[in-house]
Structure formats: structure tokens, C-alpha cells
Design an enzyme around this catalytic site. Structure first.
Site, PDB file in Angstrom:
ATOM      1  N   ALA A   1       2.483  -1.909   7.022  1.00 11.70           N
ATOM      2  CA  ALA A   1       3.366  -2.048   8.190  1.00 11.70           C
ATOM      3  C   ALA A   1       4.606  -1.355   8.052  1.00 11.70           C
ATOM      4  O   ALA A   1       5.212  -0.949   7.299  1.00 11.70           O
ATOM      5  CB  ALA A   1       3.809  -3.777   8.082  1.00 11.70           C
TER       6      ALA A   1
ATOM      7  N   GLY B   1      -1.013  -3.219   4.927  1.00  8.43           N
ATOM      8  CA  GLY B   1      -1.964  -3.262   6.191  1.00  8.43           C
ATOM      9  C   GLY B   1      -3.020  -2.471   5.971  1.00  8.43           C
ATOM     10  O   GLY B   1      -3.958  -2.648   6.815  1.00  8.43           O
TER      11      GLY B   1
ATOM     12  N   GLU C   1      -5.791  -3.714   4.012  1.00  4.96           N
ATOM     13  CA  GLU C   1      -6.351  -5.104   4.866  1.00  4.96           C
ATOM     14  C   GLU C   1      -7.174  -4.618   6.108  1.00  4.96           C
ATOM     15  O   GLU C   1      -8.249  -4.806   6.563  1.00  4.96           O
ATOM     16  CB  GLU C   1      -5.161  -5.772   5.216  1.00  4.96           C
ATOM     17  CG  GLU C   1      -4.594  -6.579   4.212  1.00  4.96           C
ATOM     18  CD  GLU C   1      -3.364  -7.125   4.609  1.00  4.96           C
ATOM     19  OE1 GLU C   1      -3.313  -8.659   4.034  1.00  4.96           O
ATOM     20  OE2 GLU C   1      -2.427  -6.858   5.364  1.00  4.96           O
TER      21      GLU C   1
ATOM     22  N   GLU D   1       2.729  -5.716  -1.417  1.00  5.53           N
ATOM     23  CA  GLU D   1       3.781  -6.475  -0.674  1.00  5.53           C
ATOM     24  C   GLU D   1       4.658  -7.423  -1.463  1.00  5.53           C
ATOM     25  O   GLU D   1       5.784  -7.580  -1.397  1.00  5.53           O
ATOM     26  CB  GLU D   1       2.895  -7.563   0.492  1.00  5.53           C
ATOM     27  CG  GLU D   1       2.309  -6.901   1.613  1.00  5.53           C
ATOM     28  CD  GLU D   1       0.919  -6.370   1.311  1.00  5.53           C
ATOM     29  OE1 GLU D   1       0.229  -6.047   2.278  1.00  5.53           O
ATOM     30  OE2 GLU D   1       0.572  -6.110   0.237  1.00  5.53           O
TER      31      GLU D   1
END
Length: 200
Positions: free
Chosen positions: A57, A100, A103, A123
Site C-alpha cells: 500500500a 499488499g 497478498e 506490516e
């Protein structure tokens, strides 16, 4: 799109292909178009350049908004679309796949990694959790213990470890990552289309 294989690339080199709301919106639109296109049988997702797949992100974009809005707006809808996409989805991981990015790769059906790629869920170092599927998808791909190691330590793993753990399906030299993903898609598309759809 080339033949029956569509290619979608994240290309924001100035922020290491980070995901912000606008980028996710563009990807969602592209994925919806590909899903609706009956001529397309497979989608290859990659990052622009040769160093970063997706770095996660866009932290600056998240900081500019409120906490809940910032986290909710980024990835869930897009990754759910990838999960439900009726086409075969292959991540051509051409470099760093962090947060992300990891992911996103995990939401695809298959993953081909460049030999210099790294995967990580950093994270916790930012005081947040991987909220776009790592706590659910990673255990299914690599087992609970290894997933907890990645999520709780935040430490990245290299491409060979990702292969040994089952996170990726193949590791190839960097320049070959997209061609290898396309070749994998072509092999799949040479099989019976109904069987592929039902098997997926």
C-alpha cells in the site's frame, strides 16, 4: 491483451509500484473488463520495471486519510475479485512483493517468480496487520507455521525459499518471468476449457 492472455501491469516506478486508491480502481476496472471478455482465458499480473512487483500500500496515501478509510479503501475488493475471477490468474513476480504485493500475488491462482524476487508481510513493523488476505491465504498456500513466521516477524523470504515453501510455482531468471508466466498460461489454455473452469 495478446491472443487469449491478458497482461495487467502495475507501473508506478516513482513509488515502487505501491497501491493507492486510484491504482486499485484502475486495476479493478481492467480486471472487470478482462473478466467480461469471452476471448480472454488467462490473466498475467506483473509490475512495471524489473525490480518491484508491488511494494504494498502507498503509505503516504494512507496517512493522508483516516485510519479506517485508509486501510479499507486499498485492497479488499480487488483481491476478492482476483479470487473470484473465472479466468486463470498468474502473478509474474518480477521483484519485491511486499505487504499488499505479496497478498496480491497470493490472490492469484499461480505464481512465477524472478530469481531475485522477495516476498514479505512487513506490516507489523508499521504497527498494522496484513489486512488484505495474508492471514487467510498464506496459511492455505504455505501452512500455518510458515505463514505465522512471515506475518509475525515481518521478515521477507527469497524466491528459492518461496518455491520450497510452495508460495510460488516456479523461479526463473528475471528477464524470463513474464514469458514463463505466459507459457504457463498457454499450457493451461491448451487443455479443455470446461475442465479448466470446473477445476478452478
Amino acid at each position: 491483451t495478446s491472443g487469449r492472455i491478458a497482461r495487467i501491469a502495475f507501473d508506478r516506478p516513482e513509488v515502487r509500484n505501491a497501491l493507492d486508491t486510484a491504482t486499485v480502481r484502475e486495476m479493478t476496472t481492467a480486471l472487470a473488463a478482462v473478466t467480461a471478455d469471452e476471448a480472454v482465458g488467462a490473466v498475467v499480473v506483473t509490475g512495471g520495471g524489473d525490480k518491484v512487483f508491488v511494494s504494498g500500500a502507498d503509505i503516504n496515501a494512507i496517512r493522508a486519510r483516516g485510519r479506517d478509510d485508509g486501510l479499507a479503501a486499498i485492497n479488499q475488493t480487488l483481491f476478492a475479485m482476483l479470487d473470484r475471477c473465472p479466468k486463470v490468474t498468474i502473478a509474474a513476480v518480477n521483484g519485491l512483493a511486499l505487504g499488499g504485493g505479496c497478498e496480491l500475488a497470493s490472490a492469484c491462482d499461480l505464481r512465477v517468480a524472478a530469481d531475485h524476487a522477495k516476498f514479505g508481510q512487513p506490516e507489523v513493523a508499521l504497527g498494522i496487520i496484513p489486512g488484505a488476505g495474508a492471514t487467510q491465504r498464506l496459511p492455505r498456500l504455505i501452512g500455518l507455521g510458515r505463514a505465522k513466521q512471515m506475518v509475525l516477524t515481518g521478515d521477507p523470504i527469497d524466491a528459492q525459499t518461496a518455491l520450497a515453501w510452495g508460495l510460488v510455482n516456479a523461479v526463473v531468471p528475471g528477464p524470463e518471468v513474464v514469458p514463463a508466466a505466459v507459457a504457463m498460461a498457454e499450457r493451461i489454455l491448451s487443455r479443455g476449457p470446461l475442465a479448466i473452469r470446473l477445476a478452478k
